[in-house]
Write an enzyme that holds these catalytic residues in place. Structure first.
Site, PDB file in Angstrom:
ATOM      1  N   ALA A  72     -16.306 -63.777   4.093  1.00 16.24           N
ATOM      2  CA  ALA A  72     -16.620 -64.907   4.413  1.00 16.24           C
ATOM      3  C   ALA A  72     -16.948 -64.961   6.006  1.00 16.24           C
ATOM      4  O   ALA A  72     -16.598 -64.043   6.660  1.00 16.24           O
ATOM      5  CB  ALA A  72     -15.222 -65.623   4.438  1.00 16.24           C
ATOM      6  N   GLY A 111     -15.010 -61.975   0.629  1.00 14.96           N
ATOM      7  CA  GLY A 111     -16.062 -63.126  -0.071  1.00 14.96           C
ATOM      8  C   GLY A 111     -17.178 -62.221  -0.549  1.00 14.96           C
ATOM      9  O   GLY A 111     -17.798 -62.750  -1.409  1.00 14.96           O
ATOM     10  N   GLU A 114     -16.493 -60.737  -3.543  1.00 15.13           N
ATOM     11  CA  GLU A 114     -16.123 -61.985  -4.602  1.00 15.13           C
ATOM     12  C   GLU A 114     -17.454 -62.413  -5.291  1.00 15.13           C
ATOM     13  O   GLU A 114     -17.570 -62.505  -6.152  1.00 15.13           O
ATOM     14  CB  GLU A 114     -15.362 -63.081  -3.781  1.00 15.13           C
ATOM     15  CG  GLU A 114     -13.852 -62.368  -3.546  1.00 15.13           C
ATOM     16  CD  GLU A 114     -13.031 -63.596  -2.901  1.00 15.13           C
ATOM     17  OE1 GLU A 114     -13.396 -63.961  -1.778  1.00 15.13           O
ATOM     18  OE2 GLU A 114     -12.316 -64.029  -3.385  1.00 15.13           O
ATOM     19  N   GLU A 134      -8.855 -59.215   2.998  1.00 17.23           N
ATOM     20  CA  GLU A 134      -8.412 -60.471   3.452  1.00 17.23           C
ATOM     21  C   GLU A 134      -6.666 -60.342   3.788  1.00 17.23           C
ATOM     22  O   GLU A 134      -6.456 -61.048   4.883  1.00 17.23           O
ATOM     23  CB  GLU A 134      -8.229 -61.775   2.394  1.00 17.23           C
ATOM     24  CG  GLU A 134      -9.689 -62.073   2.143  1.00 17.23           C
ATOM     25  CD  GLU A 134     -10.442 -61.438   1.204  1.00 17.23           C
ATOM     26  OE1 GLU A 134      -9.930 -60.105   0.723  1.00 17.23           O
ATOM     27  OE2 GLU A 134     -11.368 -61.714   0.450  1.00 17.23           O
TER      28      GLU A 134
HETATM   29  N1  3HC Z   1     -17.297 -62.956   9.927  1.00 16.43           N
HETATM   30  C1  3HC Z   1     -17.742 -63.318  11.117  1.00 16.43           C
HETATM   31  N2  3HC Z   1     -18.072 -62.354  12.008  1.00 16.43           N
HETATM   32  C2  3HC Z   1     -17.947 -60.982  11.687  1.00 16.43           C
HETATM   33  C3  3HC Z   1     -17.447 -60.868  10.373  1.00 16.43           C
HETATM   34  C4  3HC Z   1     -17.055 -61.982   9.326  1.00 16.43           C
HETATM   35  N3  3HC Z   1     -16.505 -61.674   8.271  1.00 16.43           N
HETATM   36  N4  3HC Z   1     -17.347 -59.322  10.464  1.00 16.43           N
HETATM   37  C5  3HC Z   1     -17.891 -59.023  11.089  1.00 16.43           C
HETATM   38  N5  3HC Z   1     -18.093 -59.979  12.164  1.00 16.43           N
HETATM   39  C6  3HC Z   1     -18.904 -59.760  13.599  1.00 16.43           C
HETATM   40  C7  3HC Z   1     -17.825 -59.073  14.410  1.00 16.43           C
HETATM   41  O1  3HC Z   1     -16.977 -59.783  15.072  1.00 16.43           O
HETATM   42  C8  3HC Z   1     -18.763 -58.440  15.440  1.00 16.43           C
HETATM   43  O2  3HC Z   1     -19.196 -59.359  16.365  1.00 16.43           O
HETATM   44  P1  3HC Z   1     -19.419 -59.127  17.913  1.00 16.43           P
HETATM   45  O3  3HC Z   1     -20.592 -58.167  17.882  1.00 16.43           O
HETATM   46  O4  3HC Z   1     -19.927 -60.534  18.301  1.00 16.43           O
HETATM   47  O5  3HC Z   1     -18.312 -58.409  18.541  1.00 16.43           O
HETATM   48  C9  3HC Z   1     -20.048 -58.062  14.737  1.00 16.43           C
HETATM   49  O6  3HC Z   1     -19.600 -59.051  13.482  1.00 16.43           O
HETATM   50  C10 3HC Z   1     -19.976 -56.745  14.043  1.00 16.43           C
HETATM   51  O7  3HC Z   1     -18.789 -56.114  13.550  1.00 16.43           O
HETATM   52  P2  3HC Z   1     -18.048 -54.658  13.850  1.00 16.43           P
HETATM   53  O8  3HC Z   1     -18.260 -54.407  15.154  1.00 16.43           O
HETATM   54  O9  3HC Z   1     -16.947 -54.955  13.051  1.00 16.43           O
HETATM   55  O10 3HC Z   1     -19.195 -53.997  13.051  1.00 16.43           O
HETATM   56  P3  3HC Z   1     -19.146 -52.575  12.013  1.00 16.43           P
HETATM   57  O11 3HC Z   1     -20.568 -52.303  11.618  1.00 16.43           O
HETATM   58  O12 3HC Z   1     -18.276 -51.585  12.630  1.00 16.43           O
HETATM   59  O13 3HC Z   1     -18.360 -53.209  10.788  1.00 16.43           O
HETATM   60  C11 3HC Z   1     -17.732 -54.433   8.877  1.00 16.43           C
HETATM   61  C12 3HC Z   1     -18.852 -54.030   9.791  1.00 16.43           C
HETATM   62  C13 3HC Z   1     -17.169 -53.381   8.017  1.00 16.43           C
HETATM   63  C14 3HC Z   1     -18.147 -55.579   7.875  1.00 16.43           C
HETATM   64  C15 3HC Z   1     -16.437 -55.082   9.791  1.00 16.43           C
HETATM   65  O14 3HC Z   1     -17.166 -55.893  10.639  1.00 16.43           O
HETATM   66  C16 3HC Z   1     -15.413 -55.761   8.995  1.00 16.43           C
HETATM   67  O15 3HC Z   1     -14.565 -55.046   8.513  1.00 16.43           O
HETATM   68  N6  3HC Z   1     -15.445 -57.087   9.074  1.00 16.43           N
HETATM   69  C17 3HC Z   1     -14.645 -58.246   8.396  1.00 16.43           C
HETATM   70  C18 3HC Z   1     -14.334 -58.014   6.750  1.00 16.43           C
HETATM   71  C19 3HC Z   1     -13.533 -58.631   6.542  1.00 16.43           C
HETATM   72  O16 3HC Z   1     -12.253 -58.833   6.726  1.00 16.43           O
HETATM   73  N7  3HC Z   1     -13.985 -59.699   5.273  1.00 16.43           N
HETATM   74  C20 3HC Z   1     -13.093 -60.450   4.710  1.00 16.43           C
HETATM   75  C21 3HC Z   1     -13.540 -62.002   5.528  1.00 16.43           C
HETATM   76  S1  3HC Z   1     -12.237 -62.999   4.700  1.00 16.43           S
HETATM   77  C22 3HC Z   1     -12.840 -63.338   3.245  1.00 16.43           C
HETATM   78  O17 3HC Z   1     -14.095 -63.008   2.954  1.00 16.43           O
HETATM   79  C23 3HC Z   1     -12.104 -64.971   2.484  1.00 16.43           C
HETATM   80  C24 3HC Z   1     -12.522 -65.000   1.349  1.00 16.43           C
HETATM   81  O18 3HC Z   1     -11.732 -64.397   0.408  1.00 16.43           O
HETATM   82  C25 3HC Z   1     -12.573 -66.582   0.972  1.00 16.43           C
END
Ligand code: 3HC
Ligand code: NAI
Length: 713
Positions: A72, A111, A114, A134
């Site tokens: 998400a 997400g 999901e 999450e």
């Molecule tokens: N939403 C918004 N921005 C995100 C994001 C997300 N889910 N994931 C990464 N970004 C952004 C980062 O803030 C970063 O921004 P910046 O360049 O402005 O600093 C950019 O994307 C690149 O991120 P990384 O430097 O972390 O890139 P990597 O290539 O090293 O890693 C990744 C990629 C493995 C996808 C890592 O970014 C990550 O782990 N992201 C979060 C994953 C996560 O927690 N997802 C769950 C979200 S909650 C959810 O999905 C709820 C649902 O169940 C309803």
């Protein structure tokens, strides 16, 4: 192939294309294809379009760029939700009457996974990383993940994924049944091609839609109940003070007892509760802050120098730890020591680390030997002539360090980065003592240096921008979290530590026992209280520092002698069997010591103090207020670039509970006017110590908060 059309908006993040009877839906929302509102809308209309178009027999969902979907859009949390909700989108995908296949490469997280689980079939490339992280953001999978995952892979595996948030490799995902097939390749194009192939094969054999909601993973009721009970017991122990792990377990339990729709409704309710929690705000702040610290002015305007050969001077606690960190990153290290004996000790420290890994079965003997083959030892500085970066970690003494830097100046090649691991000393003075001050920088590692993630990059006045950029690059290679700090006594972390430790000492002399203070600090979420930390690190270290600084101490400042009294008795902590605690049966057996309490009483009497009692909240408020106030000073004086740099320092170097976001984020959540009011109230007793930071006062007067400064860079 038909002409690509688009599904949403002016710069559409979802592309549609036709390959025969297959509708190819590609999410293209750099950098990680997060599921922001425009993507959700694009996907929703893509599914509608595929469903409605008689020429479409099946739908393939893929991601452009390096990932399938990173989750998400985290930036949307805390803002009003916009339709369609992700959970509605997933339900729509699953309800589709035509087969939907998700082809996964790179991240398929949160997400993103999901969405894949809502699809009817899944293939994964070898580089796919699947996970439900999450929990690390204070949330739970809120788009059906808590209901679909256990139905696919069983409660135990689903709970493990959701409670740890770990990323699974494609092979493990396949063996669990999370994906149907592993396919060759590592790019978006490969995923698309493989997805098309597999979907065509499914169409050829008239494979029906297959919905995860109908999965049989929960069929074994006894195993399911056991897994839930075990998770609950474990979470009770491990997830101290955390909210979302308990909600995850409740949601999975609902999956086992309720019809799918009712389970989903409950998941949504729990998700909203998590979304509302301050823990979510703290953890998401931490997520962005740890990415933001990587961006210093110098990383934007300068190129790093070459980093291939590393030198380390000193093979003691820190030098050996740094050498391990460098070896772990795959780089060669040359370690310099004073003499052969010290060098053998230094090498021994490094070997011990790898031998322990061999003993635990984490490393083979051959791999250990291969790593250690990259460690070279010497007593001659000349052997550093090829080094690109040299990190000095000798005794904490300016003269000794300047002598080492004179040698480095003599032997190192032009352009070599010369770094010091000093904790407190004036790096400007070290830089000024040699002919190439622009190459000198501070790299302040934390002990144990191969384990602790924090690396303070201390930027002296004359340093060249590309040297700073090189330090950030090195941090990345070593997988450290870098924080840019200015030169001052203790930089960011130790400078603030000195102040809140003082606040703790005042509390102790005024009536709280060290055990009450430690318990209150633990209750806040730190793994250890300040006096446990002293006992662990060795009281003699702080004692030596206090003696060194005695001459320069402000004579008006209150000084608490209790820790000195302990040290005078040789009570240095764990290593001497007693400190603030007694350790009758080794390091883990710390027990309160009545003799320490008696000694504290004596000191109170000597200082003319009548002890009073402090509640847990009183202790926490003073401890945190001292930390926040000095944090504000550090930002005010530009020692830290932004409040978030202080937060990351404390999250990664000082055990600040991550779910509270760091001291500055915590202050914003408490409200800066409240923090300032506390400080002003405490100042009635000790106006010198509790002088409010000018920055704190200014922010309160402007009605602003620390977060407003985080954008400043
Ligand atoms: N939403 C918004 N921005 C995100 C994001 C997300 N889910 N994931 C990464 N970004 C952004 C980062 O803030 C970063 O921004 P910046 O360049 O402005 O600093 C950019 O994307 C690149 O991120 P990384 O430097 O972390 O890139 P990597 O290539 O090293 O890693 C990744 C990629 C493995 C996808 C890592 O970014 C990550 O782990 N992201 C979060 C994953 C996560 O927690 N997802 C769950 C979200 S909650 C959810 O999905 C709820 C649902 O169940 C309803
Ligand atoms: P240590 O006493 O364990 O090791 C110092 C090592 O330097 C010894 O092995 C000594 O033989 C060697 N040495 C001394 N003079 C030398 C010289 N001229 N040439 C080559 N080697 C020489 O000390 P420790 O704890 O490793 O600290 C080193 C530095 O790291 C200090 O500046 C300290 O402030 C800093 N530091 C220490 C931390 C800790 O927790 N111990 C944390 C962060 C920084």
């Amino acid at each position: 192939m038909s002409k690509p059309s688009t599904a949403a908006g002016e710069t559409p993040p979802v592309h549609l294309a036709r390959e025969g009877a297959i509708l190819v839906v590609t999410i293209d929302n750099p950098p990680v294809n997060a599921l922001g509102v425009a993507v959700r809308r694009g996907l929703m209309s893509a599914i509608e379009e595929g469903e409605a178009d008689a020429g479409v027999a099946a739908i393939l969902v893929t991601g452009a760029g390096r990932n399938f979907i990173g989750g998400a859009d985290i930036r949307e949390f805390g803002k009003p939700p916009q339709s369609p909700l992700l959970t509605e989108l997933c339900n729509r995908i699953e309800a589709c009457s035509k087969p939907v296949l998700a082809a996964l490469h790179g991240a398929a997280l949160g997400g993103g996974l999901e969405v894949a689980l809502a699809a009817h079939y899944r293939v994964a490339l070898g580089n796919a990383r699947l996970g439900l992280p999450e929990v690390q953001l204070g949330l739970l999978p809120g788009a059906g993940g808590t209901q679909r995952t256990p139905r696919l892979i069983g409660a135990q595996a689903a709970l493990d994924m959701m409670l740890t948030g770990r990323h699974l490799g494609a092979k493990e995902a396949l063996s669990l049944g999370l994906v149907d097939q592993l396919v060759e390749g590592d790019s978006a194009d490969h995923a698309r091609a493989a997805g098309l192939r597999e979907l065509q094969a499914l169409l050829d054999k008239h494979a029906p839609v297959r919905r995860s909601r109908d999965g049989k993973g929960l069929a074994d009721t006894a195993a399911t109940q056991a897994a839930i009970a075990a998770a609950r017991a474990e979470a009770g122990k491990k997830s101290r003070g955390l909210f979302s792990p308990h909600k995850i377990i409740d949601a999975v339990e609902a999956a086992t007892t309720l019809p799918f729709e009712e389970g989903l409704a409950l998941e949504r309710q729990f998700f909203l509760q998590c979304l509302d929690s301050p823990q979510r705000a703290g953890l998401i702040h931490a997520f962005f802050a740890e990415r933001e610290v990587q961006k210093a002015p110098e990383t934007r305007n300068a190129q790093p120098r070459r980093i291939e050969q590393i030198g380390v001077v000193g093979g003691g606690t820190m030098g050996a730890g740094i050498a391990v960190a460098v070896l772990d990153a795959g780089l060669p290290v040359t370690m310099i020591e004073r003499d052969d004996e010290a060098l053998a000790r230094g090498r021994g420290h490094v070997e011990k680390t790898y031998d322990a890994q061999v003993a635990k079965g984490r490393l083979t003997q051959e791999a250990r030997d291969a790593v250690l083959a990259r460690l070279h030892g010497s007593t001659r500085y000349e052997d550093l002539s090829a080094a690109d970066v040299v990190i000095e970690a000798v005794f904490e003494d300016l003269n000794v360090k300047q002598a080492v830097f004179a040698e480095l100046d003599r032997v190192c090649k032009p352009g070599a980065v010369l770094a010091t691991n000093t904790s407190y000393l004036d790096i400007d003075a070290i830089a000024a003592s040699i002919s190439r001050p622009a190459d000198v920088i501070g790299l302040h590692f934390f002990s144990p240096a191969n384990v602790m993630k924090l690396l303070e990059i201390v930027v002296p006045r004359q340093v060249a921008s590309e040297v700073v950029a090189t330090a950030f690059e090195l941090a990345k290679r070593l997988r450290k979290v870098p924080v840019r700090a200015g030169v001052c006594d203790g930089f960011i972390g130790n400078r603030i530590l000195a102040v809140y430790r003082q606040a703790a000492d005042y509390l102790m002399e005024d009536g709280a026992s060290p055990y009450e203070i430690d318990a209150a600090v633990r209750d806040f979420g730190f793994a250890m209280g300040p006096y446990q930390v002293v006992d662990l690190a060795g009281g003699d270290i702080g004692w030596a520092t206090r003696k060194r600084r005695a001459a320069t101490r402000d004579p008006r400042a209150r000084y608490v002698h209790i820790a000195d009294r302990l040290c005078e008795r040789g009570w240095f902590g764990q290593k001497s069997g007693r400190g603030f605690y007694r350790y009758p049966d080794g390091p883990r057996s710390g027990a309160p010591d009545p003799e320490v309490l008696a000694l504290i009483d004596e000191e109170r009497a000597r200082a003319g103090i009548t002890p009073r009692s402090f509640s847990k909240e009183d202790i926490q408020r003073r401890y945190l207020a001292a930390m926040i106030n000095e944090g504000a000073n550090v930002v005010h004086q530009r020692i830290a670039l932004r409040p978030l740099d202080v937060d990351v320092t404390f999250l990664y170097g000082y055990g600040f509970p991550r779910h509270r976001g760091g001291p500055m984020k915590y202050a914003d959540m408490v409200g800066l006017p409240n923090v300032l009011a506390d400080i002003r109230a405490f100042a009635a007793e000790d106006p010198l110590f509790w002088t409010p930071s000018p920055l704190l006062v200014e922010l309160v007067e402007r009605g602003a908060n620390f977060e407003s400064l985080n954008q400043a860079g």
